[in-house]
Design a protein around this motif. Sequence first.
Motif, PDB file in Angstrom:
ATOM      1  N   LEU A   1       0.834  -1.195   0.000  1.00 39.24           N
ATOM      2  CA  LEU A   1       0.000   0.000   0.000  1.00 39.24           C
ATOM      3  C   LEU A   1       0.871   1.248   0.000  1.00 39.24           C
ATOM      4  N   GLY A   2       0.831   1.981  -1.091  1.00 42.00           N
ATOM      5  CA  GLY A   2       1.649   3.173  -1.223  1.00 42.00           C
ATOM      6  C   GLY A   2       1.099   4.357  -0.455  1.00 42.00           C
ATOM      7  N   GLY A   3       1.979   5.320  -0.205  1.00 39.74           N
ATOM      8  CA  GLY A   3       1.612   6.537   0.515  1.00 39.74           C
ATOM      9  C   GLY A   3       1.095   7.607  -0.415  1.00 39.74           C
TER      10      GLY A   3
ATOM     11  N   SER B   1       3.534   2.059   3.367  1.00 36.96           N
ATOM     12  CA  SER B   1       4.413   3.212   3.522  1.00 36.96           C
ATOM     13  C   SER B   1       3.551   4.449   3.688  1.00 36.96           C
ATOM     14  N   SER B   2       3.878   5.293   4.681  1.00 34.21           N
ATOM     15  CA  SER B   2       3.150   6.529   4.916  1.00 34.21           C
ATOM     16  C   SER B   2       1.658   6.232   5.120  1.00 34.21           C
ATOM     17  N   MET B   3       0.770   6.904   4.388  1.00 35.36           N
ATOM     18  CA  MET B   3      -0.662   6.671   4.572  1.00 35.36           C
ATOM     19  C   MET B   3      -1.030   5.219   4.317  1.00 35.36           C
ATOM     20  N   GLY B   4      -0.257   4.546   3.482  1.00 38.30           N
ATOM     21  CA  GLY B   4      -0.498   3.126   3.236  1.00 38.30           C
ATOM     22  C   GLY B   4      -0.312   2.295   4.484  1.00 38.30           C
ATOM     23  N   SER B   5       0.573   2.735   5.383  1.00 35.12           N
ATOM     24  CA  SER B   5       0.768   1.997   6.634  1.00 35.12           C
ATOM     25  C   SER B   5      -0.443   2.171   7.552  1.00 35.12           C
ATOM     26  N   LEU B   6      -1.048   3.360   7.524  1.00 36.16           N
ATOM     27  CA  LEU B   6      -2.226   3.603   8.353  1.00 36.16           C
ATOM     28  C   LEU B   6      -3.417   2.782   7.858  1.00 36.16           C
TER      29      LEU B   6
ATOM     30  N   ASP C   1       8.614  10.175   7.173  1.00 33.70           N
ATOM     31  CA  ASP C   1       7.708   9.550   6.211  1.00 33.70           C
ATOM     32  C   ASP C   1       8.390   8.463   5.372  1.00 33.70           C
ATOM     33  N   GLY C   2       7.774   7.270   5.345  1.00 32.69           N
ATOM     34  CA  GLY C   2       8.331   6.174   4.564  1.00 32.69           C
ATOM     35  C   GLY C   2       8.391   6.463   3.078  1.00 32.69           C
ATOM     36  N   GLY C   3       7.512   7.362   2.589  1.00 35.60           N
ATOM     37  CA  GLY C   3       7.514   7.676   1.179  1.00 35.60           C
ATOM     38  C   GLY C   3       8.791   8.339   0.698  1.00 35.60           C
ATOM     39  N   VAL C   4       9.541   8.916   1.617  1.00 38.49           N
ATOM     40  CA  VAL C   4      10.797   9.567   1.241  1.00 38.49           C
ATOM     41  C   VAL C   4      11.795   8.542   0.704  1.00 38.49           C
ATOM     42  N   VAL C   5      11.759   7.337   1.257  1.00 39.54           N
ATOM     43  CA  VAL C   5      12.741   6.334   0.876  1.00 39.54           C
ATOM     44  C   VAL C   5      12.144   5.232   0.005  1.00 39.54           C
ATOM     45  N   ASN C   6      10.818   4.965   0.152  1.00 41.66           N
ATOM     46  CA  ASN C   6      10.212   3.875  -0.617  1.00 41.66           C
ATOM     47  C   ASN C   6       8.692   4.007  -0.542  1.00 41.66           C
ATOM     48  N   ASN C   7       8.105   4.694  -1.500  1.00 42.72           N
ATOM     49  CA  ASN C   7       6.686   5.026  -1.386  1.00 42.72           C
ATOM     50  C   ASN C   7       5.753   3.874  -1.746  1.00 42.72           C
ATOM     51  N   VAL C   8       6.187   2.948  -2.577  1.00 41.29           N
ATOM     52  CA  VAL C   8       5.394   1.749  -2.897  1.00 41.29           C
ATOM     53  C   VAL C   8       6.338   0.547  -2.737  1.00 41.29           C
ATOM     54  N   PRO C   9       6.538   0.071  -1.524  1.00 42.75           N
ATOM     55  CA  PRO C   9       7.646  -0.848  -1.212  1.00 42.75           C
ATOM     56  C   PRO C   9       7.422  -2.311  -1.580  1.00 42.75           C
TER      57      PRO C   9
ATOM     58  N   VAL D   1       2.604  17.369  -8.056  1.00 42.69           N
ATOM     59  CA  VAL D   1       3.474  16.767  -9.060  1.00 42.69           C
ATOM     60  C   VAL D   1       4.970  16.904  -8.721  1.00 42.69           C
ATOM     61  N   PRO D   2       5.445  18.060  -8.220  1.00 47.41           N
ATOM     62  CA  PRO D   2       6.879  18.152  -7.913  1.00 47.41           C
ATOM     63  C   PRO D   2       7.362  17.096  -6.912  1.00 47.41           C
ATOM     64  N   VAL D   3       6.604  16.873  -5.848  1.00 47.62           N
ATOM     65  CA  VAL D   3       7.048  15.876  -4.869  1.00 47.62           C
ATOM     66  C   VAL D   3       6.786  14.463  -5.374  1.00 47.62           C
ATOM     67  N   GLN D   4       5.756  14.287  -6.206  1.00 43.27           N
ATOM     68  CA  GLN D   4       5.536  12.976  -6.816  1.00 43.27           C
ATOM     69  C   GLN D   4       6.712  12.581  -7.692  1.00 43.27           C
ATOM     70  N   GLN D   5       7.246  13.550  -8.406  1.00 40.21           N
ATOM     71  CA  GLN D   5       8.388  13.271  -9.270  1.00 40.21           C
ATOM     72  C   GLN D   5       9.634  12.946  -8.461  1.00 40.21           C
ATOM     73  N   ILE D   6       9.752  13.541  -7.277  1.00 36.63           N
ATOM     74  CA  ILE D   6      10.888  13.220  -6.407  1.00 36.63           C
ATOM     75  C   ILE D   6      10.772  11.782  -5.900  1.00 36.63           C
ATOM     76  N   ALA D   7       9.549  11.371  -5.565  1.00 33.82           N
ATOM     77  CA  ALA D   7       9.334  10.019  -5.046  1.00 33.82           C
ATOM     78  C   ALA D   7       9.366   8.970  -6.149  1.00 33.82           C
ATOM     79  N   ARG D   8       9.203   9.382  -7.401  1.00 31.89           N
ATOM     80  CA  ARG D   8       9.033   8.425  -8.494  1.00 31.89           C
ATOM     81  C   ARG D   8      10.196   7.456  -8.687  1.00 31.89           C
ATOM     82  N   PRO D   9      11.467   7.886  -8.602  1.00 38.07           N
ATOM     83  CA  PRO D   9      12.561   6.933  -8.840  1.00 38.07           C
ATOM     84  C   PRO D   9      12.507   5.709  -7.938  1.00 38.07           C
ATOM     85  N   ASN D  10      12.237   5.901  -6.633  1.00 41.09           N
ATOM     86  CA  ASN D  10      12.204   4.720  -5.767  1.00 41.09           C
ATOM     87  C   ASN D  10      10.991   3.842  -6.055  1.00 41.09           C
TER      88      ASN D  10
END
Length: 476
Positions: free
Chosen positions: A136-138, A166-171, A358-366, A404-413
């Motif tokens: 469950l992704g954040g 991760s993040s909201m996905g953990s909740l 926030d887990g999304g910083v390192v792995n948003n859809v783990p 979109v800017p923060v989504q693009q930052i999270a996208r690589p992981n």
Amino acid sequence: MSRFGRHFAGTRDVKEFERRLVRVVVDRPGALSPPHEALYRYAAVLAKMNLLRTPSGRDVSVKQDVDELRRWMLESVTPLIPRTDSADVSSLRELAPVVSLRVEATRAALLARHVNEFGPEHLDHEIRNKKLVLVLGGGGGAGMSHLGTFSLFSELGITPELIVGSSMGSLLGTLRALSREYDPIATAMSLPRDLDYNMIFRPFSGYSRFGFPGAFHMNLLRISRRIFQDLIGNPNIPFSELPIKLHVVAAGIRTGFRIDDSAFSQANPDSSFSAISLRRRLSTFFKIVRQISSNPRFLAQIVFGQEPGTLDFPLVEAVGFSCAVPGLLHYDVYHDDPATIDPLEALFKRHELLRLCDGGVVNNVPSNVAWDSVQSGTIGTRNAYIFAGDVFAPVSSGRNLIWVPVQQIARPNVLVSKPYADYHKTFRSPPSPLQVIVNSYSRIKRLVTDSRAELAQDVPYIKRALEPLPPYGLWR
């Protein structure tokens, strides 16, 4: 590389072949006969095997036994369903007798070598049956789309054996992991009717102990305990007591990273939390996330429920850290309960951490965390179907363009982790990330209806992939 990274690299194309095979038989009814479909799916699972849990509970390596079949499939079988072009169905039919002979030879040799450890029934049960794992992704309120996923699998009569959030996905994952039976009405009714932003969020005091600073502090303990009490009669539950196994991903910020706490304090300490005040703080949030993401040497992935010493860690505390958006939402521990403090201090020492966020910083859809956990034996079987829900992708949606800017930052992981999933679902019209509070049953029902509508096209593939294979002797 993950703990089982080499095994994944060696079997990735076989895994992808199995995924594409399901799509072929669903999209082209009659393209392959049921015996041929079962044969190829059995062969794919057999060729991917590494460790097998025996009836006595011991793990044995079978990689050496299936290596020759795996290499042959990579050379002769997987190219018949390429990633881009159409499947060569006629060649799949013609090759089936050879595949059958190779599968039989591999299976017979494997059973002979391990005759004192397991029998054919045990091996075939492992290969024929897949267990569901949810990832469950954040994405803040966008994570409410996961409720539709819960509804879908509940309707299919399939219970997840592991949830990784991760993040909201953990909740959201926590709400699902509290019971093997999913009751959407009970879940909705457990939400406090008087819940509002100012009950959960208050201005950051300037004090941080374990959590990364943010403009607002999250007071999750009081609210979560009310919900847990209503749902299961236990206001404070550790990971070890969950009916469904759960892993919660958080980001660890390592020592050496510089934090300026004053940048996160409110100009007016009495100001209340609202969607408007949150938007005003987004610039600070974007700045901090960019700063952290541009320095990966300061990042560590922390997986509560999997990390040593965290099985008895309080669930709410882990979720709080996983949802703590750096620079925006702060979560911390303001007590000295050894069940919380001792594991945290050990974790901080082991990973040389400065703060958690926030887990999304390192792995948003783990999905890779889920795959590693399955391979390590967390759910017993290694034959799992990993379904990943991505609610925070940079897709065209007018109401969510600001993210979109923060989504693009999270996208690589997210892209690094994506191949580990058997089905990666990108929700294209999730709720707004700002919609973090939903305390109306009618609103929850509408959210579930919307996300189920997005999942409708995926249902045939999911159902086919999770159907048990027929017994080995019936289709040879």
